[in-house]
Scaffold this active site. Structure first.
Site, short mmCIF file in Angstrom:
data_model
loop_
_atom_site.label_atom_id
_atom_site.label_comp_id
_atom_site.label_asym_id
_atom_site.label_seq_id
_atom_site.Cartn_x
_atom_site.Cartn_y
_atom_site.Cartn_z
N ARG A 1 -10.83 3.39 -18.44
CA ARG A 1 -11.00 4.09 -19.72
C ARG A 1 -12.15 3.50 -20.53
O ARG A 1 -12.83 4.22 -21.28
CB ARG A 1 -9.69 4.04 -20.51
CG ARG A 1 -8.58 4.83 -19.84
CD ARG A 1 -7.33 4.96 -20.69
NE ARG A 1 -6.33 5.76 -20.00
CZ ARG A 1 -5.27 6.31 -20.59
NH1 ARG A 1 -5.07 6.14 -21.88
NH2 ARG A 1 -4.39 7.01 -19.89
N GLU B 1 -6.09 6.45 -25.90
CA GLU B 1 -5.53 5.10 -25.86
C GLU B 1 -6.21 4.28 -24.76
O GLU B 1 -6.33 4.73 -23.62
CB GLU B 1 -4.02 5.19 -25.60
CG GLU B 1 -3.34 3.82 -25.53
CD GLU B 1 -2.74 3.55 -24.17
OE1 GLU B 1 -2.99 2.45 -23.64
OE2 GLU B 1 -2.03 4.43 -23.65
N ARG C 1 -6.46 9.29 -16.61
CA ARG C 1 -5.09 9.12 -16.12
C ARG C 1 -5.11 9.14 -14.59
O ARG C 1 -5.05 10.19 -13.97
CB ARG C 1 -4.19 10.23 -16.67
CG ARG C 1 -2.69 9.96 -16.52
CD ARG C 1 -1.87 11.09 -17.11
NE ARG C 1 -2.02 11.17 -18.54
CZ ARG C 1 -1.27 10.50 -19.42
NH1 ARG C 1 -0.32 9.70 -19.00
NH2 ARG C 1 -1.48 10.64 -20.72
N ARG D 1 0.36 3.70 -10.73
CA ARG D 1 1.40 4.47 -11.42
C ARG D 1 1.44 5.87 -10.84
O ARG D 1 0.41 6.53 -10.68
CB ARG D 1 1.12 4.54 -12.93
CG ARG D 1 1.15 3.18 -13.60
CD ARG D 1 0.91 3.26 -15.08
NE ARG D 1 0.79 1.92 -15.67
CZ ARG D 1 0.51 1.69 -16.95
NH1 ARG D 1 0.33 2.70 -17.78
NH2 ARG D 1 0.42 0.45 -17.38
N SER E 1 -2.53 -0.94 -25.30
CA SER E 1 -1.30 -1.02 -26.08
C SER E 1 -0.93 -2.49 -26.20
O SER E 1 -0.84 -3.19 -25.19
CB SER E 1 -0.16 -0.26 -25.39
OG SER E 1 -0.35 1.13 -25.49
#
Length: 432
Positions: free
Chosen positions: A396, A354, A279, A264, A357
């Site tokens: 993460r 987070e 991130r 990403r 999801s």
């Protein structure tokens, strides 16, 4: 995408939905769709009438010729009619192209249970697991722990690529691999998912099908010479496994799990989580994907979320489940739960981040990808409902382990559930 009948019959409701999603500036697209749809239906009606007249005229020409009469006048009229039909057909194709383009920018309709609010501040905590770990010292952030142990190398990762790329070494690389295998084993052996390993490059049609394109093109890494993109999540290739296919109803639900690297660009996220591995531009993830019957897709969402939660439970990581509000909901999702892991070394007192999801997309993706099932009763094929969720994001999870299991001397305890996947290692020592 939405059924155009919904926009046609309830345009104000669709615009209100977009307002709740924080997309007030894009409501004009709804009006454009309604106008184009009306023009399309009027044009189609004229075409059908002209074709009916042409068919009748053809019959008349045959009759006149059979009776030895001259049909030239009718033939000339029908030549003009055929030309008119050709022009109108071209108009319909042009309208269809514009409609298809506009429809791709209309988000999914949130489920009635989704909290209404402008952004993440309106998200609602559903439940928690465990309690934040207490330390007899000030817990350190994972980048400090990993750097001191020599298992996370940010400088060399940036040297090889750029910022937000990290080199994992020794026990860090081993734990990354161990987490992938641990999660895949749990989901395949105990949760009933079928493992797949898809391509990590996909074509534009695949990205359009899942809703990443055209709206989020700036987030993607493009291989333009090959007309392919690097996947930001296994959701893209796995959902497209069944693009343009029709299932038997008794096959549902289908459950897949896939590990892939993910890529990403993180456009627009500058300044957010710039330190550590929260991130990154490249990261690993285990993804859960379901194709479900429309009648029980939200029950399947609860089950999928529970499957993802069990990873954190077995690793002994404190987390909470949050229902996302309309303003924080993903473009294609009708309902979404975030799993947020507690990282005690972040901020002044620790922070939730987070780590998964879990979303139900109803038939939004299935309409774009043309994925249907044939009912047992023999009725017309219906669109399936698609779901997915991280099960989990590997980097993460590694960060959460480093911060949760750190010792005051800088070493890190390996969670018991992960020790068999790390060759029996119980403590991560400083790399030599």
């Amino acid at each position: 995408m939405l059924d155009i009948a919904v926009i046609r019959n309830e345009p104000e409701s669709v615009k209100e939905m977009m307002r709740r999603r924080g997309l007030s500036g894009e409501q004009e697209k709804v009006d454009q769709i309604v106008e184009l749809d009306l023009a399309r239906r009027k044009t189609l009606a004229e075409v059908e009438q002209l074709k009916h007249e042409r068919n009748k005229a053809s019959e008349e020409i045959v009759r006149l010729k059979r009776e030895g009469k001259d049909p030239s006048k009718i033939v000339e009229e029908m030549r003009e009619t055929s030309e008119r039909i050709k022009n109108l057909d071209a108009e319909v194709r042009a309208i269809d192209e514009k409609l298809a383009e506009l429809m791709l920018y209309i988000p999914n309709i949130p489920h009635p249970s989704v909290p209404v609010g402008p952004d993440e501040s309106a998200n609602v905590e559903i439940r928690k697991y465990g309690e934040p770990k207490r330390f007899g010292f000030k817990p350190r952030p994972h980048w400090e722990i990993g750097g001191n142990l020599g298992i996370l190398d940010f400088e060399r990762g940036a040297k090889i690529a750029s910022s937000r790329f990290t080199l994992l070494k020794g026990a860090g690389a081993l734990m990354e691999r161990a987490l992938v295998n641990f999660m895949l084993d749990l989901h395949t052996k105990e949760h009933g998912y079928k493992e797949v390993f898809p391509p990590i490059l996909a074509n534009e049609k695949s990205f359009i099908s899942t809703g990443q394109l055209p709206k989020f093109s700036e987030e993607m890494y493009w291989c333009r010479d090959d007309d392919l993109l690097l996947v930001p999540t296994a959701e893209v290739p796995v959902t497209n496994i069944h693009r343009d296919e029709i299932f038997k109803e008794e096959m549902l639900p289908l459950r897949y799990v896939a590990y892939t690297p993910c890529f990403r660009r993180e456009a627009g996220s500058y300044g957010k989580d710039v330190r550590g591995i929260i991130r990154q531009h490249q990261f690993n993830k285990v993804e859960l994907v379901k194709f479900a019957h429309p009648d029980n897709s939200f029950d399947e969402l609860e089950a999928l979320t529970s499957d993802a939660e069990e990873v954190l439970q077995r690793l002994g990581i404190h987390y909470r489940v949050v229902a996302l509000s309309t303003g924080d909901l993903g473009f294609a999702a009708a309902k979404c739960y975030d799993l947020e892991a507690w990282l005690p070394g972040l901020g002044k007192y620790g922070e939730y981040k987070e780590i998964s999801s879990c979303s139900c997309f109803t038939d939004f993706q299935a309409r774009r990808a043309n994925i249907r099932f044939k009912p047992k009763d023999g009725g017309k094929p219906r669109f399936v409902h698609t779901l997915n969720g991280s099960g989990l994001a590997i980097g993460r999870t590694l960060a959460a382990i480093l911060e949760t299991y750190q010792l005051d001397d800088g070493r890190v305890v390996v969670p018991p559930a992960l020790q068999p996947y790390m060759g029996g290692m119980t403590i991560i020592e400083q790399e030599k």
